[in-house]
Write a protein that holds these residues in place. Structure first.
Motif, PDB file in Angstrom:
ATOM      1  N   THR B 348      12.225  -8.051   5.954  1.00 28.86           N
ATOM      2  CA  THR B 348      12.526  -9.420   6.373  1.00 28.86           C
ATOM      3  C   THR B 348      12.385 -10.336   5.157  1.00 28.86           C
ATOM      4  OG1 THR B 348      10.233  -9.952   6.885  1.00 28.86           O
ATOM      5  CG2 THR B 348      11.523  -8.975   8.656  1.00 28.86           C
ATOM      6  N   VAL B 349      12.671 -11.610   5.343  1.00 34.43           N
ATOM      7  CA  VAL B 349      12.555 -12.535   4.203  1.00 34.43           C
ATOM      8  C   VAL B 349      11.143 -12.554   3.642  1.00 34.43           C
ATOM      9  CG1 VAL B 349      14.475 -14.075   4.622  1.00 34.43           C
ATOM     10  CG2 VAL B 349      12.336 -14.416   5.861  1.00 34.43           C
ATOM     11  N   GLY B 351       9.272  -9.982   3.195  1.00 37.59           N
ATOM     12  CA  GLY B 351       9.012  -8.805   2.375  1.00 37.59           C
ATOM     13  C   GLY B 351       9.160  -7.529   3.181  1.00 37.59           C
ATOM     14  N   LEU B 352       8.661  -6.428   2.616  1.00 36.36           N
ATOM     15  CA  LEU B 352       8.771  -5.135   3.285  1.00 36.36           C
ATOM     16  C   LEU B 352       7.470  -4.818   4.010  1.00 36.36           C
ATOM     17  CD1 LEU B 352      10.511  -2.827   0.689  1.00 36.36           C
ATOM     18  CD2 LEU B 352      11.502  -3.974   2.647  1.00 36.36           C
ATOM     19  N   ARG B 353       7.629  -4.318   5.228  1.00 36.67           N
ATOM     20  CA  ARG B 353       6.446  -4.080   6.037  1.00 36.67           C
ATOM     21  C   ARG B 353       6.555  -2.722   6.695  1.00 36.67           C
ATOM     22  NH1 ARG B 353       5.960  -5.617  11.208  1.00 36.67           N
ATOM     23  NH2 ARG B 353       7.974  -6.643  11.093  1.00 36.67           N
ATOM     24  N   GLU B 354       5.458  -1.980   6.703  1.00 41.54           N
ATOM     25  CA  GLU B 354       5.399  -0.734   7.476  1.00 41.54           C
ATOM     26  C   GLU B 354       4.998  -1.170   8.876  1.00 41.54           C
ATOM     27  OE1 GLU B 354       4.113   2.146   9.759  1.00 41.54           O
ATOM     28  OE2 GLU B 354       2.429   1.137   8.809  1.00 41.54           O
ATOM     29  N   THR B 355       5.729  -0.721   9.899  1.00 43.65           N
ATOM     30  CA  THR B 355       5.645  -1.397  11.199  1.00 43.65           C
ATOM     31  C   THR B 355       4.501  -0.956  12.116  1.00 43.65           C
ATOM     32  OG1 THR B 355       7.297   0.149  12.014  1.00 43.65           O
ATOM     33  CG2 THR B 355       8.091  -2.005  11.300  1.00 43.65           C
ATOM     34  N   VAL B 356       3.950   0.234  11.939  1.00 42.63           N
ATOM     35  CA  VAL B 356       2.922   0.686  12.885  1.00 42.63           C
ATOM     36  C   VAL B 356       1.506   0.326  12.409  1.00 42.63           C
ATOM     37  CG1 VAL B 356       1.935   2.624  14.161  1.00 42.63           C
ATOM     38  CG2 VAL B 356       4.390   2.568  13.709  1.00 42.63           C
ATOM     39  N   PHE B 357       1.156   0.761  11.204  1.00 37.46           N
ATOM     40  CA  PHE B 357      -0.228   0.574  10.744  1.00 37.46           C
ATOM     41  C   PHE B 357      -0.362  -0.525   9.688  1.00 37.46           C
ATOM     42  CE2 PHE B 357       0.041   5.087  12.050  1.00 37.46           C
ATOM     43  CZ  PHE B 357      -0.866   5.045  13.092  1.00 37.46           C
ATOM     44  N   GLY B 358       0.756  -1.143   9.336  1.00 40.61           N
ATOM     45  CA  GLY B 358       0.715  -2.174   8.302  1.00 40.61           C
ATOM     46  C   GLY B 358       0.306  -1.613   6.948  1.00 40.61           C
ATOM     47  N   LEU B 359       0.766  -0.397   6.631  1.00 38.77           N
ATOM     48  CA  LEU B 359       0.396   0.252   5.361  1.00 38.77           C
ATOM     49  C   LEU B 359       1.067  -0.431   4.175  1.00 38.77           C
ATOM     50  CD1 LEU B 359       0.977   3.860   6.695  1.00 38.77           C
ATOM     51  CD2 LEU B 359      -1.255   2.867   6.177  1.00 38.77           C
ATOM     52  N   MET B 360       0.514  -0.193   3.005  1.00 39.32           N
ATOM     53  CA  MET B 360       1.103  -0.775   1.794  1.00 39.32           C
ATOM     54  C   MET B 360       2.481  -0.145   1.525  1.00 39.32           C
ATOM     55  SD  MET B 360      -0.223  -0.599  -2.162  1.00 39.32           S
ATOM     56  CE  MET B 360       0.139   1.135  -2.380  1.00 39.32           C
ATOM     57  N   GLU B 368       3.989  -2.801  -5.659  1.00 36.57           N
ATOM     58  CA  GLU B 368       3.742  -3.257  -4.296  1.00 36.57           C
ATOM     59  C   GLU B 368       4.888  -4.157  -3.838  1.00 36.57           C
ATOM     60  OE1 GLU B 368      -0.446  -4.485  -3.889  1.00 36.57           O
ATOM     61  OE2 GLU B 368       0.140  -5.004  -1.842  1.00 36.57           O
ATOM     62  N   SER B 369       5.399  -3.930  -2.624  1.00 32.43           N
ATOM     63  CA  SER B 369       6.600  -4.673  -2.210  1.00 32.43           C
ATOM     64  C   SER B 369       6.385  -5.471  -0.935  1.00 32.43           C
ATOM     65  CB  SER B 369       7.763  -3.706  -2.037  1.00 32.43           C
ATOM     66  OG  SER B 369       7.446  -2.764  -1.037  1.00 32.43           O
ATOM     67  N   GLY B 370       5.109  -5.628  -0.560  1.00 30.23           N
ATOM     68  CA  GLY B 370       4.804  -6.364   0.663  1.00 30.23           C
ATOM     69  C   GLY B 370       5.364  -7.770   0.671  1.00 30.23           C
ATOM     70  N   LYS B 371       5.535  -8.361  -0.511  1.00 28.90           N
ATOM     71  CA  LYS B 371       6.050  -9.731  -0.542  1.00 28.90           C
ATOM     72  C   LYS B 371       7.376  -9.836  -1.295  1.00 28.90           C
ATOM     73  CE  LYS B 371       1.771 -12.140   0.300  1.00 28.90           C
ATOM     74  NZ  LYS B 371       0.459 -11.837  -0.240  1.00 28.90           N
ATOM     75  N   THR B 372       8.005  -8.683  -1.537  1.00 29.75           N
ATOM     76  CA  THR B 372       9.292  -8.716  -2.242  1.00 29.75           C
ATOM     77  C   THR B 372      10.422  -8.950  -1.246  1.00 29.75           C
ATOM     78  OG1 THR B 372       8.352  -7.016  -3.636  1.00 29.75           O
ATOM     79  CG2 THR B 372      10.695  -7.476  -3.913  1.00 29.75           C
ATOM     80  N   ARG B 373      11.236  -9.956  -1.548  1.00 31.83           N
ATOM     81  CA  ARG B 373      12.384 -10.176  -0.665  1.00 31.83           C
ATOM     82  C   ARG B 373      13.382  -9.043  -0.837  1.00 31.83           C
ATOM     83  NH1 ARG B 373      13.611 -16.272   0.218  1.00 31.83           N
ATOM     84  NH2 ARG B 373      15.599 -15.402   0.798  1.00 31.83           N
ATOM     85  N   PRO B 374      13.815  -8.449   0.272  1.00 25.92           N
ATOM     86  CA  PRO B 374      14.702  -7.279   0.159  1.00 25.92           C
ATOM     87  C   PRO B 374      15.997  -7.573  -0.611  1.00 25.92           C
ATOM     88  CG  PRO B 374      14.378  -7.942   2.463  1.00 25.92           C
ATOM     89  CD  PRO B 374      13.446  -8.754   1.647  1.00 25.92           C
ATOM     90  N   GLN B 375      16.445  -8.834  -0.587  1.00 25.52           N
ATOM     91  CA  GLN B 375      17.676  -9.166  -1.313  1.00 25.52           C
ATOM     92  C   GLN B 375      17.552  -8.834  -2.794  1.00 25.52           C
ATOM     93  OE1 GLN B 375      16.135 -10.994   0.921  1.00 25.52           O
ATOM     94  NE2 GLN B 375      17.392 -12.634   1.760  1.00 25.52           N
ATOM     95  N   ARG B 376      16.323  -8.946  -3.319  1.00 30.17           N
ATOM     96  CA  ARG B 376      16.119  -8.692  -4.743  1.00 30.17           C
ATOM     97  C   ARG B 376      16.204  -7.207  -5.068  1.00 30.17           C
ATOM     98  NH1 ARG B 376      11.804 -12.549  -7.317  1.00 30.17           N
ATOM     99  NH2 ARG B 376      12.299 -11.046  -8.922  1.00 30.17           N
ATOM    100  N   LEU B 377      16.213  -6.395  -4.030  1.00 36.64           N
ATOM    101  CA  LEU B 377      16.238  -4.946  -4.238  1.00 36.64           C
ATOM    102  C   LEU B 377      17.624  -4.365  -3.973  1.00 36.64           C
ATOM    103  CD1 LEU B 377      12.877  -4.282  -2.421  1.00 36.64           C
ATOM    104  CD2 LEU B 377      13.253  -4.171  -4.887  1.00 36.64           C
ATOM    105  N   THR B 378      18.631  -5.238  -3.939  1.00 36.12           N
ATOM    106  CA  THR B 378      19.982  -4.729  -3.727  1.00 36.12           C
ATOM    107  C   THR B 378      20.809  -4.941  -4.973  1.00 36.12           C
ATOM    108  OG1 THR B 378      20.683  -6.841  -2.789  1.00 36.12           O
ATOM    109  CG2 THR B 378      19.971  -5.158  -1.244  1.00 36.12           C
ATOM    110  N   ASN B 379      21.845  -4.130  -5.080  1.00 37.05           N
ATOM    111  CA  ASN B 379      22.754  -4.159  -6.207  1.00 37.05           C
ATOM    112  C   ASN B 379      23.917  -5.091  -5.877  1.00 37.05           C
ATOM    113  OD1 ASN B 379      24.210  -3.273  -8.460  1.00 37.05           O
ATOM    114  ND2 ASN B 379      23.288  -1.233  -8.245  1.00 37.05           N
ATOM    115  N   VAL B 380      24.514  -5.736  -6.868  1.00 38.65           N
ATOM    116  CA  VAL B 380      25.654  -6.606  -6.555  1.00 38.65           C
ATOM    117  C   VAL B 380      26.856  -5.812  -6.051  1.00 38.65           C
ATOM    118  CG1 VAL B 380      25.230  -8.695  -7.885  1.00 38.65           C
ATOM    119  CG2 VAL B 380      26.109  -6.659  -9.047  1.00 38.65           C
ATOM    120  N   VAL B 381      27.004  -4.604  -6.575  1.00 43.64           N
ATOM    121  CA  VAL B 381      28.099  -3.748  -6.104  1.00 43.64           C
ATOM    122  C   VAL B 381      27.571  -2.931  -4.927  1.00 43.64           C
ATOM    123  CG1 VAL B 381      29.809  -2.044  -6.793  1.00 43.64           C
ATOM    124  CG2 VAL B 381      28.786  -3.558  -8.501  1.00 43.64           C
TER     125      VAL B 381
END
Lengths: 410, 457
Positions: B348-349, B351-360, B368-381
């Motif tokens: 989500t905006v 960041g990335l979240r593990e949905t059951v136990f809230g793991l890192m 660590e990507s808990g607060k990384t916006r997923p858009q930043r992890l995509t390629n332009v192509v």
């Protein structure tokens, strides 16, 4: 304009446009539809699509991505959404938790409200009965005839009759459901036999009324809410702590109502009550030998396993395995819809037939002499369908099957 | 509703079911809960173990070759983690190949008695032919998808045979693409034809799905008519290979294939499919059946309720179905809840979240990507050999596949993770999705069972 006038004006415009705003309790369902990723996994599993093809019933995906998207045009979808049996298979395989069975009811409700002419005629007669009698089936005209029919059924099944009990502050309210109340009376009596066998402090409703599931399924939301309200009042007045029912549809709908309308009372199917409250050990102790060995398979009602929990199918198997001389064989389609759901059988028996055909073949393949279902509606539907195919397999409601193996009281 | 189990598996795709079957085999009572089907049910009928090197440029001749290269180059790839073993193990590639190879053989053995029977192994990548006439490298194909070896001097004719009303296969386009490719590489067969059958199972030859036809062919009475039609077309073209959309049956595909081959004298096979497909239906169901046959407890329609991890051990998980709750007490947990489609990871905006136990969660570079916006992890192509970093995100785990916290320690001593929820590989680019799921699931099942029954990993 005052705020109230504004509100009335907007409601007037919406009415003119034939748009019914969503109820608070429907919002979650509406939002879930937006999560559909159009993958089509549900189409592989939908028993209606399997039975009649995607041309006749466009399937759950189409309901999620097309038919549910435009409120003013819901009524153009009537020929499709009334063919859903509400079995919940799509929701169970959906990776995105899309609530297709619930959205179907919501679309039906809007068609019913604005274009009742597009609701299958047969469903209007059911609705009329619900309005007139508060029951899904017209009650018996002559109560003596009703009692006579009941006694004949009990005699054939070798079940005892216990007088009806209605009292306040009992531990359990036994709620048989319309089918058992008016038609399959042996199921109502069997439910009593089970409760009596374990000396449960129970009561019946003095004045029975439908839980409203048929009204929800045919789209008469107003009547459904009305019936639920009456029932809540009656249950509240009796002051019981638990509700036990023999019907799969009632269990699931009452569980839902109890949460939605704050009844604050847990609802059990007989199977759940036996396993969770009585305990399999106490049940096993009481189960008696039947005259001859029976080979049995179970049909698992959608309203129990998919609208509640698959654990219930295991409860059924556990109970049958605990019975002396009953041999349990699982059918590989025990969990597939009997075709009787969603009121489809009332107006499109060919679709209902298409849905159940594979199940019947699977039942025959098990080679058992009897199929039992923990729901009087599934039981009636499967019985009729097996009869039509000329099958020799017998059909019983599971509560009846259990009651037959419990000791009679003096 | 209460349940007590030795091992609880959360997730019912390839990783979860492999873990469940293995754990049950190792003597631990295993309960598997799943809500919804996902990636395994979207697969094509091929089980990829290693098709390309990361970067997507180098097509691999065998999965063995791929694992060897990956484990030498990428120390945190799930295959490398499988190769860690004990502290004195100095042959990471060797152990990784051994473990993946065992898992592949094990799966092949188990699926032999199901409609998802497999062909292939890690020693040589096969080329499956797809519905659009292209080829893709893969370790295993379902038996009914395997066209057979093409001899170097093969003079045969490949017939793409569509079915009127089934839009998945356009035989004309597929045959053209296939022929172009054969001409370019010089590989046989060089002769290609295309035709369509009109079988109309519901009385009409339009708006039909492969599943419809597969169900229809599961009924013996329909097979006779079908064989006649296929035979006619095969003779007309002198076909030695008949490529059908994946329709040979949900249950009876092996028997049907045999009957068709006998009647036509040709190799009759199914093409690799678009998701969700008939082969993936067979795979999902096949795995579930094996799990149940081994005595596993499959609880479909139940979702693990999100909960935090308070102590170093997870002893209870609440599973929710539409109108009921089941309290499950357990000694080991395998988390195989999938990635974005399966719902194991939520992007989500925030960041990335593990949905059951809230793991890192971590990125493909193990930050660590808990607060990384997923858009930043995509390629332009959108389609590039580099794929998207987002696909490589997930959980970082120790050598026992236990998710770790920011300090690098296991978050809970009895929690193991398997499948696409793991970080450090890109299934889309490497063509290794089901392979990683299988191998990590198999290993997680083993360790979870050992932990539950013997105490400790």
């Amino acid at each position: 304009m005052t705020e109230e006038e504004d509100y009335d004006h907007i409601m007037g415009v919406l009415r003119e446009e034939r748009i019914t705003p969503y109820n608070e309790d429907e919002l979650e369902t509406v939002l879930s539809i937006g999560h559909c990723i159009n993958c089509g996994l549900c189409l592989q599993h939908c028993p209606v699509v399997a039975g009649v093809g995607v041309e006749r019933f466009s399937g759950p995906r189409s309901i999620a991505v097309e038919l549910s998207r435009s409120p003013p045009e819901f009524w153009a979808t009537g020929d499709k959404v009334f063919l859903c049996t509400g079995c919940g298979t799509c929701r169970e395989v959906c990776p995105k938790n899309v609530e297709v069975p619930e959205i179907v009811n919501m679309i039906r409700a809007r068609i019913f409200e604005h274009r009742p002419d597009l609701v299958p005629q047969e469903l209007h007669s059911v609705d009329k009965t619900l309005l007139e009698h508060g029951l899904a089936f017209a009650p018996w005209e002559d109560l003596e005839d009703k009692a006579e029919s009941r006694d004949m059924r009990l005699e054939r099944l070798n079940l005892p009759f216990y007088p009806n009990r209605v009292k306040e502050r009992a531990e359990v309210l036994f709620y048989p459901g319309c089918q058992a109340e008016e038609r399959a009376q042996e199921v109502r009596e069997a439910g009593k036999v089970v409760l009596e066998a374990f000396d449960v402090d129970y009561t019946l409703l003095g004045d029975f009324n439908c839980c409203g599931l048929p009204a929800i399924l045919l789209g008469d939301d107003k009547t459904a809410r009305e019936l639920a309200k009456h029932l809540k009042e009656k249950v509240g007045a009796l002051g019981t702590k638990k509700i036990v029912t023999t019907c799969a549809g009632c269990t699931s709908n009452l569980s839902y109502l109890s949460e939605r309308d704050g009844w604050d009372i847990p609802v059990y199917h007989t199977l759940e009550y036996l396993i969770e409250e009585i305990g399999i050990e106490s049940l096993t102790e009481k189960l008696t030998q039947s005259e001859d060995t029976q080979s049995v398979t179970v049909h698992s009602p959608c309203h129990l396993i998919r609208h509640m929990s698959r654990q219930l199918a295991e409860y059924a198997a556990q109970i049958i395995e605990a019975m002396p001389n009953a041999e349990y064989t699982e059918s590989n389609l025990h969990d597939s819809c009997c075709g009787g759901g969603g009121m489809v059988g009332y107006h499109s028996p060919d679709v209902a037939q298409g849905v159940v055909e594979e199940n019947l073949r699977a039942i025959e393949r098990t080679g058992v002499s009897r199929v039992v279902a923990p729901c009087p509606l599934c039981t009636a539907h499967i019985e009729e369908m097996l009869f039509r195919t000329g099958s020799s397999v017998e059909v019983d409601d599971l509560t009846v099957f259990i009651a037959q193996r419990l000791p009679k009281k003096e | 509703m209460d349940l007590d189990t030795d091992v609880l598996v959360i997730g019912g795709g390839m990783a979860g079911l492999a873990a469940g079957i293995r754990s049950q085999e190792r003597g631990a009572n295993t309960t598997l809960i799943r809500k919804g089907q996902s990636a395994t049910s979207y697969s094509s009928g091929a089980i990829d173990v290693s098709g390309y090197l990361p970067g997507g440029s180098q097509q691999l001749l065998s999965a063995r070759e791929g694992i060897e290269a990956i484990t030498s180059l990428y120390p945190l790839h799930p295959y490398s983690i499988l190769g860690f073993g004990s502290a004195d193990n100095d042959d990471v590639p060797g152990l990784a190949i051994e473990r993946v190879g065992q898992a592949v053989e094990w799966l092949t053995k188990h699926l032999k008695s199901t409609p998802a029977q497999l062909y292939g192994g890690i020693d040589s990548n096969l080329e499956g032919i797809t519905l659009v006439g292209t080829k893709k490298p893969t370790a295993l194909l379902q038996q009914t998808i395997w066209p057979g070896e093409f001899a170097v001097d093969d003079e045969g004719v490949m017939l793409f045979l569509g079915i009127k009303g089934v839009s998945d296969l356009n035989p004309k386009i597929a045959s053209k693409t296939f022929l172009d490719n054969q001409a370019r590489t010089g590989e046989p067969p060089h002769k290609v034809g295309n035709a369509s059958l009109d079988i109309a199972p519901f009385g009409h030859g339009y708006n039909l799905s492969t599943t419809n036809i597969a169900r229809w062919l599961d009924r013996e009475e329909n097979l006779v008519t079908f064989i006649e039609q296929v035979k006619k077309k095969a003779e007309q073209f002198g076909a030695t290979y008949v490529a059908l959309p994946p329709i040979l049956g949900l249950e009876e595909n092996l028997k049907n294939q045999k009957a068709l081959q006998e009647a036509t004298g040709a190799s009759v096979f199914e093409l690799l499919a678009f998701p969700p497909s008939v082969p993936s239906f067979r795979l999902q169901r096949g795995l579930e059946r094996v799990f149940i046959e081994k005595g596993g407890h499959l609880l479909i329609g139940h979702e693990a309720e999100p909960c935090g991890i308070e102590s170093s051990k997870i002893t209870e998980v609440l599973a929710r179905s539409p109108r009921r709750k089941v309290e499950i007490t357990t000694r080991s947990v395998v988390l195989a809840s999938g990635k974005y489609i399966g719902g194991g990871l939520a992007a989500t905006v925030e960041g990335l979240r593990e949905t059951v136990f809230g793991l890192m969660t971590v990125t493909d570079e193990f930050r660590e990507s808990g607060k990384t916006r997923p858009q930043r992890l995509t390629n332009v192509v959108s389609l590039s050999p580099e794929s998207h970093s987002l696909f490589g995100c997930g959980l970082s785990v120790d050598q026992f596949l236990r998710p770790v916290n920011p300090d690098g320690d296991a978050t809970a001593e009895n929690l193991f993770a398997a499948g696409s929820i793991l970080a450090g590989y890109s299934y889309a680019m490497e063509k290794c999705g089901l392979g990683v799921a299988l191998a990590t699931g198999h290993y997680a099942g083993e360790t979870a069972a050992a932990n539950a029954t013997g105490g400790g990993v």
